[in-house]
Design a protein around this motif. Structure first.
Motif, PDB file in Angstrom:
ATOM      1  N   HIS A  15       1.014  -1.123  -0.021  1.00  8.33           N
ATOM      2  CA  HIS A  15      -0.154  -0.172  -0.145  1.00  8.33           C
ATOM      3  C   HIS A  15       0.734   1.462   0.043  1.00  8.33           C
ATOM      4  O   HIS A  15       0.606   2.291  -0.902  1.00  8.33           O
ATOM      5  N   CYS A  20      -3.805   5.755  -1.611  1.00 12.11           N
ATOM      6  CA  CYS A  20      -3.565   4.715  -2.616  1.00 12.11           C
ATOM      7  C   CYS A  20      -4.068   5.268  -3.829  1.00 12.11           C
ATOM      8  O   CYS A  20      -3.794   4.612  -4.661  1.00 12.11           O
ATOM      9  N   CYS A  25     -11.025   3.501   0.026  1.00 15.14           N
ATOM     10  CA  CYS A  25      -9.963   2.386   0.622  1.00 15.14           C
ATOM     11  C   CYS A  25     -10.111   2.210   2.139  1.00 15.14           C
ATOM     12  O   CYS A  25     -10.357   3.174   2.789  1.00 15.14           O
ATOM     13  N   VAL A  27      -8.154   0.626   3.928  1.00 13.63           N
ATOM     14  CA  VAL A  27      -7.052   0.989   4.725  1.00 13.63           C
ATOM     15  C   VAL A  27      -6.508   2.251   5.086  1.00 13.63           C
ATOM     16  O   VAL A  27      -6.502   2.610   5.959  1.00 13.63           O
ATOM     17  N   CYS A  28      -6.464   3.146   4.100  1.00  8.87           N
ATOM     18  CA  CYS A  28      -6.068   4.585   4.161  1.00  8.87           C
ATOM     19  C   CYS A  28      -7.254   5.366   4.556  1.00  8.87           C
ATOM     20  O   CYS A  28      -6.897   6.509   4.777  1.00  8.87           O
TER      21      CYS A  28
HETATM   22 ZN   LIG Z   1      -5.498   3.066   0.309  1.00  4.42          ZN
END
Ligand SMILES: [Zn+2]
Length: 78
Positions: A15, A20, A25, A27-28
């Motif tokens: 990542h 990203c 997303c 994740v981020c």
């Molecule tokens: Zn991300």
């Protein structure tokens, strides 16, 4: 050497920092200031203990399940 959490480490490395660019997303959360981070514990052990830790980590994943209903709950923090 990563004994457990290899895939987490690989995912964080893949990542990279920041947004990203993937839409929504998980994740981020598309935060340009996001920094990859994970809990880490450092242990000093011999090769035999390292092998046992790795085997247990993999076997625990085999035996685990997902609570798909909870994961799909839009009220779930995350
Ligand atoms: Zn991300």
């Amino acid at each position: 050497m990563v004994l457990a959490g290899n895939h987490t480490a690989q995912a964080l490395n893949a990542h990279g920092a920041g947004d990203c660019g993937h839409e929504s997303c998980g994740v981020c959360r598309n935060d340009p200031s996001w920094t990859p981070a994970a809990r880490c514990e450092v242990v000093v052990c011999d090769k035999d203990a390292a092998r046992r830790i790795n085997i247990v980590d993999n076997r625990a994943a085999d035996l685990g399940t997902y609570d798909f209903e909870a994961l799909a709950d839009p009220r779930r923090p995350g």
